[in-house]
Design an enzyme around this catalytic site. Structure first.
Site, PDB file in Angstrom:
ATOM      1  N   TYR A 171       7.498 -10.799  12.356  1.00 15.00           N
ATOM      2  CA  TYR A 171       6.423 -11.091  11.538  1.00 15.00           C
ATOM      3  C   TYR A 171       5.955 -12.455  11.809  1.00 15.00           C
ATOM      4  CZ  TYR A 171       8.211  -7.298   8.150  1.00 15.00           C
ATOM      5  OH  TYR A 171       8.407  -6.167   7.587  1.00 15.00           O
ATOM      6  N   HIS A 207       5.189   1.674   6.870  1.00 14.56           N
ATOM      7  CA  HIS A 207       6.133   0.611   6.326  1.00 14.56           C
ATOM      8  C   HIS A 207       7.017   1.207   5.506  1.00 14.56           C
ATOM      9  CE1 HIS A 207       6.719  -4.029   6.306  1.00 14.56           C
ATOM     10  NE2 HIS A 207       7.751  -3.463   5.408  1.00 14.56           N
ATOM     11  N   LYS A 247       3.427  -2.174  15.299  1.00  9.09           N
ATOM     12  CA  LYS A 247       4.007  -1.307  14.103  1.00  9.09           C
ATOM     13  C   LYS A 247       3.179  -1.414  12.871  1.00  9.09           C
ATOM     14  CE  LYS A 247       8.424  -0.414  11.847  1.00  9.09           C
ATOM     15  NZ  LYS A 247       7.895  -0.791  10.366  1.00  9.09           N
TER      16      LYS A 247
END
Length: 369
Positions: free
Chosen positions: A136, A258, A234
């Site tokens: 992240y 997610h 992703k």
């Protein structure tokens, strides 16, 4: 949980979920199993697979079935990878180390979560295997860069950049349960861990204090400049974003919502897989996660163009119930079911699975006219 229930060996992945519900504290089970808001997408991720049917071929020699394939040049025993999921120690004391060992024994790739409760170094030294590292982007870029450097130094083979969480989705079970913020092991001593919210989930407060909502396509160049590792993105759900991903030079795409934990009413991943596959035109591998609970689901994803699938929640459920052995059993169950599905569909190898082996809702609608 009664000893009688524990004595019953699960025969499919869904039974592991029920056993996990019985052994985990409610706060943790809700954290792992829950989705965003009305949980429409959470349900749809699974239901969308149910609406795809098979077109099996017969009288083909299926005396030998090969499930093996390669992902970014790395050999795996089956096209079933382990998705990044946070905080495995909430499910089992050995945490991500147990998951990593199970992945290694199954000869598959584990994507280590950015929110791991074991450090990159602990997982790297636990066993020898091909592993990817999830990333992240934090407001403090130096911390994200540090994770990339440590992953590279410890032999991880790719970075999986998760792009669908500029802010955390509204997970109402966590708000209701006042879910406690995790200690992100890789940032011990680098970040304050005492972010507390008076409005519900500490986890949400922590995410909002750390995640960088300004990170955009132009910043991918910065990420590429700090690592030689291939970068997979992703969180892609549209052809437009798939095309942009290729324009900025990424090595692969993971179609993902997610686990339905971010934007509710986003589409089920399997329902948009073909759109992304067509946009990519074979230039980079396309993988998928979300809602996969059967080997038949894996087959359907491969038929619609995925090179492999990633498994999230079922891995956690296996870990919670039986530790490393449970993770291995979940992976083996899906692999065994996929092998049987291939045999019964007339596909001796993964490369034999084609678009003509499945029928989607769109196909059925077309055939009516």
């Amino acid at each position: 949980m009664t000893s009688r229930n524990m004595a019953v060996e699960p025969v499919n992945v869904n039974e592991f979920q029920e056993l996990a519900r019985q052994v985990l504290p409610k706060m943790y089970y809700d954290f792992y199993s829950g989705g965003a808001e009305d949980q429409y997408t959470l349900d749809e991720n699974i239901q969308a697979y149910h609406r795809i049917t098979f077109r099996p071929r017969v009288l083909i020699d299926v005396s030998r079935i090969s499930l093996s394939t390669t992902i970014l040049g790395h050999h795996v025993s089956a096209p079933i990878l382990i998705a990044p999921t946070a905080m495995h120690k909430l499910a089992h004391p050995e945490g991500e180390v147990a998951t990593a060992r199970a992945a290694a024994s199954c000869n598959t790739i584990m994507v280590l979560s950015f929110g791991s409760t074991c450090t990159i170094e602990e997982v790297a030294s636990s066993c020898d295997a091909v592993r990817f590292c999830q990333l992240y982007i934090y407001k403090r870029r130096d911390l994200s860069a540090l994770v990339v450097q440590r992953a590279e130094r410890n032999g991880f083979k790719a970075i999986v950049l998760t792009v669908d969480a500029p802010r955390l989705g509204r997970r109402e079970a966590d708000i209701r349960n006042k879910m406690v913020a995790p200690q992100v092991k890789n940032f011990e001593g680098l970040l304050p861990t005492d972010v507390v919210s008076d409005k519900g989930s500490d986890f949400q407060a922590y995410a909002e204090a750390t995640l960088d909502p300004s990170f955009s396509w132009k910043d991918i160049g910065w990420l590429r400049s700090i690592t030689n590792l291939p970068i997979l993105i992703k969180g892609i759900l549209t052809r437009e974003d798939a095309i942009k991903a290729m324009e900025v030079g990424i090595a692969g795409i993971i179609v993902s919502n997610h686990g339905a934990r971010q934007l509710d009413y986003s589409p089920a991943t399997i329902s948009v897989l073909e759109e992304v596959v067509h946009a990519v035109q074979g230039k980079v591998p396309v993988l998928i996660d979300g809602g996969i609970r059967r080997g038949t689901d894996v087959f359907k994803a491969l038929a619609l163009g995925a090179q492999a699938v990633l498994i999230g929640r079922p891995i956690i459920y296996g870990l919670a119930v039986k530790g490393e052995y449970g993770v291995r059993r979940v992976t083996e169950m899906l692999r065994d079911e996929l092998e049987l599905t291939m045999a019964l569909s007339g596909c001796p190898s993964v490369n034999d699975i084609t678009r003509s082996h499945v029928m989607t809702e769109r196909d059925r609608a077309r055939s009516m006219f």
